[in-house]
Design a protein around this motif. Structure first.
Motif, PDB file in Angstrom:
ATOM      1  N   UNK A 204      -0.095 -10.263 -29.274  1.00 38.95           N
ATOM      2  CA  UNK A 204       1.251 -10.781 -29.531  1.00 38.95           C
ATOM      3  C   UNK A 204       1.450 -11.169 -30.994  1.00 38.95           C
ATOM      4  N   UNK A 205       0.989 -10.320 -31.885  1.00 39.05           N
ATOM      5  CA  UNK A 205       1.227 -10.559 -33.296  1.00 39.05           C
ATOM      6  C   UNK A 205       2.663 -10.319 -33.706  1.00 39.05           C
ATOM      7  N   UNK A 206       3.438  -9.717 -32.801  1.00 41.73           N
ATOM      8  CA  UNK A 206       4.845  -9.445 -33.111  1.00 41.73           C
ATOM      9  C   UNK A 206       5.810 -10.343 -32.350  1.00 41.73           C
ATOM     10  N   UNK A 207       5.284 -11.274 -31.550  1.00 40.05           N
ATOM     11  CA  UNK A 207       6.156 -12.199 -30.830  1.00 40.05           C
ATOM     12  C   UNK A 207       6.938 -11.560 -29.703  1.00 40.05           C
TER      13      UNK A 207
ATOM     14  N   UNK B 192       9.225   0.077 -41.599  1.00 40.74           N
ATOM     15  CA  UNK B 192       8.174   0.384 -40.628  1.00 40.74           C
ATOM     16  C   UNK B 192       7.231  -0.814 -40.518  1.00 40.74           C
ATOM     17  N   UNK B 193       6.659  -1.034 -39.334  1.00 37.43           N
ATOM     18  CA  UNK B 193       6.996  -0.379 -38.067  1.00 37.43           C
ATOM     19  C   UNK B 193       8.388  -0.795 -37.595  1.00 37.43           C
ATOM     20  N   UNK B 194       8.838  -0.187 -36.521  1.00 42.16           N
ATOM     21  CA  UNK B 194      10.169  -0.509 -36.015  1.00 42.16           C
ATOM     22  C   UNK B 194      10.259  -1.980 -35.652  1.00 42.16           C
TER      23      UNK B 194
ATOM     24  N   UNK C 148       4.373  -8.965 -41.643  1.00 39.95           N
ATOM     25  CA  UNK C 148       5.601  -9.284 -42.351  1.00 39.95           C
ATOM     26  C   UNK C 148       5.701 -10.800 -42.463  1.00 39.95           C
ATOM     27  N   UNK C 149       5.975 -11.267 -43.656  1.00 38.48           N
ATOM     28  CA  UNK C 149       6.163 -12.694 -43.881  1.00 38.48           C
ATOM     29  C   UNK C 149       7.566 -12.915 -44.430  1.00 38.48           C
TER      30      UNK C 149
ATOM     31  N   UNK D 222      11.414 -23.347 -42.673  1.00 38.17           N
ATOM     32  CA  UNK D 222      12.107 -22.079 -42.448  1.00 38.17           C
ATOM     33  C   UNK D 222      11.215 -20.919 -42.866  1.00 38.17           C
ATOM     34  N   UNK D 223      10.044 -20.829 -42.255  1.00 36.05           N
ATOM     35  CA  UNK D 223       9.109 -19.750 -42.568  1.00 36.05           C
ATOM     36  C   UNK D 223       8.765 -18.987 -41.300  1.00 36.05           C
ATOM     37  N   UNK D 224       8.498 -17.676 -41.469  1.00 33.45           N
ATOM     38  CA  UNK D 224       8.387 -16.791 -40.308  1.00 33.45           C
ATOM     39  C   UNK D 224       7.294 -15.739 -40.521  1.00 33.45           C
ATOM     40  N   UNK D 225       6.892 -15.094 -39.409  1.00 34.44           N
ATOM     41  CA  UNK D 225       5.943 -13.986 -39.459  1.00 34.44           C
ATOM     42  C   UNK D 225       6.285 -12.993 -38.355  1.00 34.44           C
ATOM     43  N   UNK D 226       5.967 -11.724 -38.599  1.00 34.98           N
ATOM     44  CA  UNK D 226       6.180 -10.695 -37.589  1.00 34.98           C
ATOM     45  C   UNK D 226       5.168  -9.580 -37.823  1.00 34.98           C
ATOM     46  N   UNK D 227       4.903  -8.811 -36.778  1.00 36.06           N
ATOM     47  CA  UNK D 227       4.008  -7.651 -36.845  1.00 36.06           C
ATOM     48  C   UNK D 227       2.664  -7.983 -37.484  1.00 36.06           C
TER      49      UNK D 227
END
Length: 611
Positions: free
Chosen positions: A40-43, A83-85, A126-127, A203-208
């Motif tokens: 679940x590194x992409x949430x 990328x990635x989608x 992605x940060x 207000x910080x985030x991460x994805x993929x």
């Protein structure tokens, strides 16, 4: 409970749909190189929330600090890499300041290739951040040997600054690659959502997020956290109102009974609510979701999904809600008590109960009914929700004020003592969970994390006495613990993947093996940003609600220099975790201190923070 303290009131959602549990295939893991070893590194493993103020569970990750949550991209206009989608969700800091989560990946199957010195890793993701705010995400990997000790310095991905994303809502791709240190047997990936000093919100985030190796390793499979919660015949839950942890714990003048419960059972020192304002916190336990957005209350909440009452009936167990001032069964007005609020018993917000009067009338009662039901174990329900009215739950007298604590304390003593004297308590396994919906003003002080006290006490010695736990728990953890205690299924991913309150039930000696206070650390070196955990114990003469553990720079001592950071340890024994994000790499010393720090009970314990 009926106040909205902070941001503008959101639009009301009149019909609610619960976030469903994600269906994860449990096929045997395949083994190949290049697979993402992070779960679940992409949430995307669970449904995201479209509400910035809501807390969710992020499956597969262990929370070290704060309330990181899976947020839907629909909350704002974000620019992302091509990328990635892009999926539906990203992982965010959550609504209550700095937070951190971690996963530890077992790579011991590839030990031969790793020890040959030819295996490489890639840590990527992605940060992102929000507009001009300086909050940022830091992702690192620490390589651990067979004993769980760090091998050299942690590898850190480059961060993303506000200027690099042109002060816009954006994610940028970041990565780092290198050769794995020989001897690596596991890799701890740490994600920290960090605030800049001048910002109130994070207000910080991460994805993929991804961790891959160049040598074959097993692909991960998402599993729910292991539970060690024992089975119980009866569970009693009490939720009070709008009181912060520091307001009640340690105040033995205004709240002697509540503090005596903390000494009698297990006190959760790292516990928080999941929303503000109140009702969503109630729903988190009874239905596994915050469900609604904004300051909406009964009769405008209509949850159409299953609830705790449904699950209990499905397995043949009994349940009741007892509300002070309800009068006749399932009364929803304040006819008998001007401070009575129907939604203090959250079951009324579920349509299969609110729209079914005969069913409602056999489950929701005035608290006076409790006296009759406690006469025998057979008439005591397997699950009971006890609710004070809006005066005695602490809200009307002033949200955690001295008077508020006094009226809460008196009501709890009067209400709970008959339970402790009942046959269900004295002859069967019974568990009491005392909690609060939210802190007195979580939006005014988001950095405090909606910090509330939660206390577990049981009848047969299965709960640790006088124990304090610093593990990060919230209302979803309480819901999962109740489900495990009574043999019930989960409702959503929020409770299914929440960590049960396991350490409240872990075996512990009845009396300390040492006749003197102790302070120990399981590990002497931690990477910056990870938690350093200390175990402490006191004696009957030195146990105090004003004891604390302080961390000092190497060479400094209590009394001569101020601590760098400190935390209260109001119980006789337990663990206390310090997040080391604010500690520069170097050497430190910890002490257990008595009565507001005037006397040293134990220490020094030396440890170091590595880069």
């Amino acid at each position: 409970m009926k106040k909205w303290h902070g941001t503008a009131l959101r639009a009301a959602l009149l019909v609610i749909t619960a976030y469903p549990i994600s269906v994860i295939a449990a096929a045997a893991p395949t083994t190949y190189s290049g697979v993402n070893l992070l779960v679940d590194g992409d949430g995307e493993a669970a449904a995201c929330t479209p509400d910035w103020e809501a807390v969710t569970t992020v499956p597969g990750w262990t929370v070290l600090q704060g309330n990181p949550s899976a947020v839907c991209y629909s909350v704002g206009d974000f620019t992302t890499p091509s990328t990635p989608a892009r999926g539906n969700a990203f992982i965010a800091a959550g609504p209550y300041g700095n937070s951190a989560l971690t996963q530890t990946v077992d790579v011991s199957m590839a030990s031969a290739a790793i020890d040959a010195g030819t295996t490489t890793y890639t840590l990527s993701g992605w940060l992102g951040g929000y507009e001009y705010y300086g909050a940022y995400t830091q992702v690192s990997a620490t390589f651990l040997d067979a004993n769980g000790l760090p091998l050299g310095s942690a590898a850190q991905m480059p961060t993303v600054t506000a200027s690099q994303r042109n002060y816009s809502n954006a994610f940028l791709a970041r990565s780092i690659s290198n050769t794995l240190p020989k001897g690596t047997r596991s890799i701890m990936v740490l994600v920290q959502f960090l605030d800049s000093p001048d910002d109130s919100y994070n207000d910080s985030y991460a994805d993929n997020l991804s961790l891959t190796l160049s040598t074959p390793v097993p692909a991960p499979v998402l599993t729910a956290p292991v539970s060690t919660v024992p089975k119980y015949d009866h569970v009693f839950l009490v939720m009070m109102e709008n009181t912060s942890f520091d307001e009640v714990i340690g105040d033995t003048t205004d709240a002697p009974f509540m503090n005596s419960l903390a000494n009698r059972g297990t006190l959760l020192m790292g516990y928080s609510g999941t929303y503000h304002p109140s009702d969503q916190n109630y729903l988190a336990i009874t239905g596994g979701s915050n469900f609604d957005e904004g300051a909406i209350y009964y009769p405008n909440i209509h949850v159409t999904t299953a609830n705790l009452g449904d699950s209990l009936e499905a397995v043949g167990k009994t349940w009741k809600g007892y509300g002070q001032g309800m009068g006749t069964p399932c009364n929803t007005t304040n006819t008998y008590d001007s401070e009575f609020e129907a939604d203090e018993l959250p079951f009324i917000n579920f349509t299969d109960i609110s729209n079914n009067l005969p069913r409602c009338q056999v489950h929701l009662f005035d608290t006076t009914q409790l006296t009759s039901d406690l006469q025998s174990a057979a008439t005591t329900p397997n699950f009971a929700w006890l609710a004070a009215d809006d005066y005695y739950d602490g809200e009307a007298p002033g949200d955690g004020s001295s008077l508020s604590l006094q009226v809460q304390d008196g009501w709890l003593k009067q209400t709970l003592q008959p339970i402790f004297n009942s046959p269900a308590w004295t002859s069967q396994r019974s568990l009491l969970v005392l909690t609060w919906d939210e802190s007195s003003d979580p939006l005014a002080f988001p950095e405090l994390g909606n910090h509330i006290a939660t206390i577990l006490v049981d009848s047969q010695g299965l709960v640790r006495p006088g124990y304090g736990s610093s593990v990060s728990y919230n209302h979803f953890s309480t819901g999962r613990t109740i489900e495990q205690a009574l043999g019930l299924p989960a409702f959503t991913a929020n409770d299914a993947y929440a960590t049960p309150i396991n350490d409240a039930f872990a075996p512990a000696p009845a009396t300390p093996t040492s006749t003197t206070p102790t302070l120990t650390a399981a590990i002497s070196t931690v990477p910056q940003g990870a938690n350093i955990v200390f175990n402490y114990s006191t004696t009957s003469a030195t146990s105090s609600a004003t004891n604390w553990v302080g961390i000092y720079s190497a060479g400094d001592t209590p009394g001569s220099e101020a601590s760098v950071i400190w935390q209260a340890v109001p119980t006789a024994n337990g663990n206390v975790a310090f997040n080391t994000s604010s500690l520069s790499p170097g050497n430190y010393t910890a002490y257990l201190l008595y009565n507001n720090g005037y006397s040293t009970l134990a220490g020094p314990v030396n440890f170091s923070v590595s880069r």
